[in-house]
Design a protein around this motif. Structure first.
Motif, PDB file in Angstrom:
ATOM      1  N   TYR A  53      -7.095  99.751 -29.134  1.00  0.00           N
ATOM      2  CA  TYR A  53      -7.798  98.534 -29.542  1.00  0.00           C
ATOM      3  C   TYR A  53      -7.932  97.602 -28.349  1.00  0.00           C
ATOM      4  CZ  TYR A  53      -6.714 100.136 -34.274  1.00  0.00           C
ATOM      5  OH  TYR A  53      -6.617 100.882 -35.420  1.00  0.00           O
ATOM      6  N   HIS A  54      -9.105  96.984 -28.236  1.00  0.00           N
ATOM      7  CA  HIS A  54      -9.331  96.046 -27.133  1.00  0.00           C
ATOM      8  C   HIS A  54      -8.747  94.685 -27.509  1.00  0.00           C
ATOM      9  CE1 HIS A  54     -12.316  94.955 -23.682  1.00  0.00           C
ATOM     10  NE2 HIS A  54     -11.070  94.687 -23.385  1.00  0.00           N
ATOM     11  N   VAL A  55      -7.426  94.665 -27.572  1.00  0.00           N
ATOM     12  CA  VAL A  55      -6.702  93.426 -27.843  1.00  0.00           C
ATOM     13  C   VAL A  55      -5.354  93.494 -27.142  1.00  0.00           C
ATOM     14  CG1 VAL A  55      -5.846  94.340 -30.057  1.00  0.00           C
ATOM     15  CG2 VAL A  55      -5.755  91.874 -29.600  1.00  0.00           C
ATOM     16  N   GLY A  56      -5.077  92.486 -26.356  1.00  0.00           N
ATOM     17  CA  GLY A  56      -3.799  92.377 -25.666  1.00  0.00           C
ATOM     18  C   GLY A  56      -3.365  90.933 -25.647  1.00  0.00           C
ATOM     19  N   SER A  57      -2.358  90.655 -24.862  1.00  0.00           N
ATOM     20  CA  SER A  57      -1.815  89.299 -24.864  1.00  0.00           C
ATOM     21  C   SER A  57      -2.811  88.264 -24.352  1.00  0.00           C
ATOM     22  CB  SER A  57      -0.523  89.245 -24.046  1.00  0.00           C
ATOM     23  OG  SER A  57      -0.745  89.697 -22.729  1.00  0.00           O
ATOM     24  N   LYS A  58      -3.805  88.689 -23.591  1.00  0.00           N
ATOM     25  CA  LYS A  58      -4.786  87.716 -23.095  1.00  0.00           C
ATOM     26  C   LYS A  58      -5.707  87.207 -24.212  1.00  0.00           C
ATOM     27  CE  LYS A  58      -8.609  90.727 -21.723  1.00  0.00           C
ATOM     28  NZ  LYS A  58      -9.297  91.365 -20.605  1.00  0.00           N
ATOM     29  N   ASP A  59      -5.677  87.854 -25.369  1.00  0.00           N
ATOM     30  CA  ASP A  59      -6.521  87.435 -26.490  1.00  0.00           C
ATOM     31  C   ASP A  59      -5.810  86.472 -27.437  1.00  0.00           C
ATOM     32  OD1 ASP A  59      -8.904  89.160 -26.004  1.00  0.00           O
ATOM     33  OD2 ASP A  59      -7.402  90.742 -26.190  1.00  0.00           O
ATOM     34  N   ALA A 197      -5.093  86.792 -40.057  1.00  0.00           N
ATOM     35  CA  ALA A 197      -6.325  86.430 -39.358  1.00  0.00           C
ATOM     36  C   ALA A 197      -6.452  87.180 -38.035  1.00  0.00           C
ATOM     37  CB  ALA A 197      -6.358  84.918 -39.124  1.00  0.00           C
ATOM     38  N   PHE A 198      -5.331  87.362 -37.337  1.00  0.00           N
ATOM     39  CA  PHE A 198      -5.334  88.095 -36.071  1.00  0.00           C
ATOM     40  C   PHE A 198      -5.733  89.544 -36.322  1.00  0.00           C
ATOM     41  CE2 PHE A 198      -3.441  90.201 -32.356  1.00  0.00           C
ATOM     42  CZ  PHE A 198      -3.764  89.318 -31.333  1.00  0.00           C
ATOM     43  N   ASN A 199      -5.184  90.138 -37.371  1.00  0.00           N
ATOM     44  CA  ASN A 199      -5.530  91.515 -37.722  1.00  0.00           C
ATOM     45  C   ASN A 199      -7.009  91.633 -38.062  1.00  0.00           C
ATOM     46  OD1 ASN A 199      -4.552  94.353 -38.656  1.00  0.00           O
ATOM     47  ND2 ASN A 199      -5.763  93.580 -40.352  1.00  0.00           N
ATOM     48  N   LYS A 200      -7.515  90.707 -38.847  1.00  0.00           N
ATOM     49  CA  LYS A 200      -8.911  90.756 -39.270  1.00  0.00           C
ATOM     50  C   LYS A 200      -9.861  90.621 -38.088  1.00  0.00           C
ATOM     51  CE  LYS A 200     -12.216  88.550 -42.415  1.00  0.00           C
ATOM     52  NZ  LYS A 200     -12.426  87.461 -43.394  1.00  0.00           N
ATOM     53  N   LYS A 201      -9.459  89.847 -37.090  1.00  0.00           N
ATOM     54  CA  LYS A 201     -10.326  89.590 -35.950  1.00  0.00           C
ATOM     55  C   LYS A 201     -10.388  90.763 -34.978  1.00  0.00           C
ATOM     56  CE  LYS A 201     -11.175  86.301 -32.201  1.00  0.00           C
ATOM     57  NZ  LYS A 201     -10.774  85.017 -31.575  1.00  0.00           N
ATOM     58  N   PHE A 202      -9.239  91.369 -34.697  1.00  0.00           N
ATOM     59  CA  PHE A 202      -9.178  92.328 -33.592  1.00  0.00           C
ATOM     60  C   PHE A 202      -9.049  93.784 -34.011  1.00  0.00           C
ATOM     61  CE2 PHE A 202      -7.688  88.361 -31.558  1.00  0.00           C
ATOM     62  CZ  PHE A 202      -8.635  88.278 -30.547  1.00  0.00           C
ATOM     63  N   TYR A 203      -8.451  94.060 -35.160  1.00  0.00           N
ATOM     64  CA  TYR A 203      -8.201  95.452 -35.553  1.00  0.00           C
ATOM     65  C   TYR A 203      -9.347  95.926 -36.440  1.00  0.00           C
ATOM     66  CZ  TYR A 203      -3.796  94.829 -33.264  1.00  0.00           C
ATOM     67  OH  TYR A 203      -2.858  94.580 -32.294  1.00  0.00           O
ATOM     68  N   ILE A 204     -10.471  96.115 -35.769  1.00  0.00           N
ATOM     69  CA  ILE A 204     -11.716  96.500 -36.425  1.00  0.00           C
ATOM     70  C   ILE A 204     -12.306  97.695 -35.669  1.00  0.00           C
ATOM     71  CG2 ILE A 204     -12.230  94.218 -37.373  1.00  0.00           C
ATOM     72  CD1 ILE A 204     -13.980  93.650 -34.928  1.00  0.00           C
ATOM     73  N   PRO A 205     -13.091  98.528 -36.348  1.00  0.00           N
ATOM     74  CA  PRO A 205     -13.575  99.748 -35.691  1.00  0.00           C
ATOM     75  C   PRO A 205     -14.436  99.478 -34.466  1.00  0.00           C
ATOM     76  CG  PRO A 205     -14.597  99.450 -37.852  1.00  0.00           C
ATOM     77  CD  PRO A 205     -13.479  98.473 -37.767  1.00  0.00           C
ATOM     78  N   ASN A 206     -15.226  98.405 -34.477  1.00  0.00           N
ATOM     79  CA  ASN A 206     -16.096  98.102 -33.347  1.00  0.00           C
ATOM     80  C   ASN A 206     -15.370  97.375 -32.219  1.00  0.00           C
ATOM     81  OD1 ASN A 206     -16.259  96.345 -35.714  1.00  0.00           O
ATOM     82  ND2 ASN A 206     -17.559  94.991 -34.514  1.00  0.00           N
ATOM     83  N   ILE A 232     -14.610 102.579 -43.204  1.00  0.00           N
ATOM     84  CA  ILE A 232     -14.009 101.325 -42.751  1.00  0.00           C
ATOM     85  C   ILE A 232     -15.123 100.375 -42.328  1.00  0.00           C
ATOM     86  CG2 ILE A 232     -12.408 100.257 -41.119  1.00  0.00           C
ATOM     87  CD1 ILE A 232     -11.072 103.019 -40.821  1.00  0.00           C
ATOM     88  N   PRO A 233     -15.181  99.194 -42.904  1.00  0.00           N
ATOM     89  CA  PRO A 233     -16.288  98.285 -42.591  1.00  0.00           C
ATOM     90  C   PRO A 233     -16.230  97.747 -41.167  1.00  0.00           C
ATOM     91  CG  PRO A 233     -14.690  97.208 -44.028  1.00  0.00           C
ATOM     92  CD  PRO A 233     -14.278  98.649 -43.934  1.00  0.00           C
ATOM     93  N   LYS A 234     -17.411  97.551 -40.615  1.00  0.00           N
ATOM     94  CA  LYS A 234     -17.524  96.947 -39.295  1.00  0.00           C
ATOM     95  C   LYS A 234     -17.054  95.498 -39.356  1.00  0.00           C
ATOM     96  CE  LYS A 234     -20.983  96.437 -35.609  1.00  0.00           C
ATOM     97  NZ  LYS A 234     -22.385  96.766 -35.231  1.00  0.00           N
ATOM     98  N   GLY A 235     -16.381  95.057 -38.295  1.00  0.00           N
ATOM     99  CA  GLY A 235     -15.915  93.679 -38.248  1.00  0.00           C
ATOM    100  C   GLY A 235     -16.863  92.788 -37.465  1.00  0.00           C
ATOM    101  N   THR A 236     -16.599  91.502 -37.507  1.00  0.00           N
ATOM    102  CA  THR A 236     -17.364  90.557 -36.696  1.00  0.00           C
ATOM    103  C   THR A 236     -17.100  90.848 -35.230  1.00  0.00           C
ATOM    104  OG1 THR A 236     -17.145  88.858 -38.398  1.00  0.00           O
ATOM    105  CG2 THR A 236     -17.734  88.116 -36.174  1.00  0.00           C
ATOM    106  N   PRO A 237     -18.126  91.064 -34.431  1.00  0.00           N
ATOM    107  CA  PRO A 237     -17.909  91.409 -33.015  1.00  0.00           C
ATOM    108  C   PRO A 237     -17.017  90.377 -32.312  1.00  0.00           C
ATOM    109  CG  PRO A 237     -20.209  91.722 -33.593  1.00  0.00           C
ATOM    110  CD  PRO A 237     -19.563  91.067 -34.778  1.00  0.00           C
TER     111      PRO A 237
END
Length: 441
Positions: A53-59, A197-206, A232-237
């Motif tokens: 996932y493209h999420v790390g501490s910088k996010d 909210a963090f999960n919903k924002k970053f842990y998405i297929p796109n 799995i639904p696409k999330g907000t980019p």
């Protein structure tokens, strides 16, 4: 981070150059934006299924640091179809193993199974993405796990806060200024809704890439990926702010007191460019010249010949947006931090003024040829590289071509990059010393 502090010398193995086969792969996108990469290797009946996932501490929110690393743990708690505490039992019962890791830039989960469990592996990773259970009991449990990890790996580890202190002083606006493990106070203060909210924002297929590698039947793998991941639904980019650090134009000086050490360490650190640049690869090579092994320049001169330091090293800490080039040393009794900095600077100045010899350059090229072969020597290594090159570099085929970038580096490039980044007015000098109350005992 391409190289770790103490493992640098063992990471790159010197020897005759080896040859590597081109890594074949197939990539495509699902309708929900999930990028899929498949690699077939039938040399052993093993498969790996991984999601990066493209999420790390910088996010993270500066007031809620540690979230990305926290989720590395939290998303093993269970899903709507995998009961709490059952994840690891399922993996073990089916002859597999799994793990995850987090950096400033991304989070990576993976399972390794016998190849007859490919469908199970794909289903489990789809469950983590589609049906995670994020509740208070899971948050409270993993909060204690993370606190214990921080105590063991950072707070009670000699020099455990070294990288944290370097980052704190090197970055003023970029989120790299805090550590991946983050603040325990921030995690304690966070609400369950903030975690959701963090999960919903970053842990998405796109915002992810799925890699399935090993002894796989590709048409069958595609069917199972379509079955389990497509719903799995696409999330907000995800949109990311750009943080630009002002250049360092005069030395930064800092001191940190560590109660877990008896011997001081001195550090000089330089801010460097993104790991995606050619210059970052040149800095990798410079660290090899200066401190890889007992024949390296810094070790041989400062530790072996002059016996001024117990330990001396340099490494390139590469990341997606910026990097750090870090030189460190522990003075022998009777010698000072200033002496080590002076000796290290002399070796850097030599690189800035003189071309390395053809013999040393050939040795350097051999090291990187072998490193390239070794990095793709296992299906686990290939899976990780495929995910990384897609997600952070934007080019999956770098798994086959990055070695060409290293091959293109010249002796002149080494000299010019040393001149460009490794100057006394562009650095932090950190005195990492024993805590005063301990030093007086």
């Amino acid at each position: 981070m391409r190289k770790s502090l103490m493992a640098l010398g063992s990471l790159l193995m010197l020897g005759g150059t080896a040859s590597a086969q081109k890594v074949a792969f197939e990539e495509y996108d699902l309708n929900n934006g999930l990028h899929v990469i498949l690699h077939q290797d039938k040399s052993a009946p093993v498969i790996i299924t991984s999601v990066m996932y493209h999420v790390g501490s910088k996010d993270e929110n500066p007031e809620r640091t540690g979230f990305a690393h926290f989720f590395e743990h939290l998303l093993f708690e269970g899903t709507e179809n995998i009961k709490r505490g059952e994840w690891f039992k399922i993996v073990t019962a089916n002859g597999g193993n799994n793990n995850a890791n987090t950096s400033d830039d991304r989070t990576y989960y993976y399972e390794v199974f016998p190849s007859n469990n490919l469908e199970l592996a794909i289903w489990m990773e789809s469950e983590r993405l589609m049906h995670p259970v994020i509740n208070q009991i899971g948050v409270d449990t993993q909060n204690e796990v993370v606190k214990e990890e921080k105590r063991l790996r950072v707070d009670n580890q000699p020099y455990g806060n070294l990288i944290a202190q370097v980052k704190k002083n090197m970055f003023k606006v970029h989120p790299y200024r805090w550590t991946t493990i983050g603040s325990m106070e921030h995690l304690d203060a966070a609400t369950l809704d903030e975690f959701k909210a963090f999960n919903k924002k970053f842990y998405i297929p796109n915002n992810a890439v799925l890699v399935v590698a090993g002894d796989i039947d590709i048409p069958q793998a595609k069917q199972w990926i379509e079955k389990y991941f497509s719903p799995i639904p696409k999330g907000t980019p995800v949109t990311r702010k750009t943080f630009e650090e002002a250049p360092i134009t005069q030395p930064i000086k800092a001191t940190y007191e560590d109660p877990n050490i008896q011997l001081p360490m001195v550090v000089s650190a330089y801010r460097t460019p993104s790991m995606k640049t050619k210059d970052a690869r040149v800095l990798d090579m410079i660290s090899t010249i200066l401190s890889d092994g007992k024949s390296s320049r810094m070790y041989k001169k400062i530790v072996d010949d002059k016996k001024m330091a117990m330990q001396m090293g340099a490494f390139n800490y590469s990341q997606e947006d910026y990097g750090m080039y870090i030189v460190y040393g522990i003075p022998m009794p009777g010698h000072t931090a200033e002496e080590l900095i002076k000796e290290a600077d002399e070796e850097i100045v030599k690189l800035q003024k003189e071309l390395i010899s053809e013999k040393e350059f050939q040795k350097l090229k051999n090291i990187y040829e072998n490193q390239y072969v070794n990095s793709n020597a296992s299906v686990e290594g290939i899976a990780s590289n495929l995910a990384t090159y897609y997600l952070l570099y934007g080019d999956v085929n770098l798994i086959n071509t990055e070695i060409d970038i290293y091959r293109s580096i010249t002796r002149e490039d080494i000299r010019e990059v040393a001149k460009k980044y490794l100057n006394p007015n562009q650095r932090l000098i950190l005195d990492y010393v024993p805590a005063k109350d301990k030093a007086q005992n």
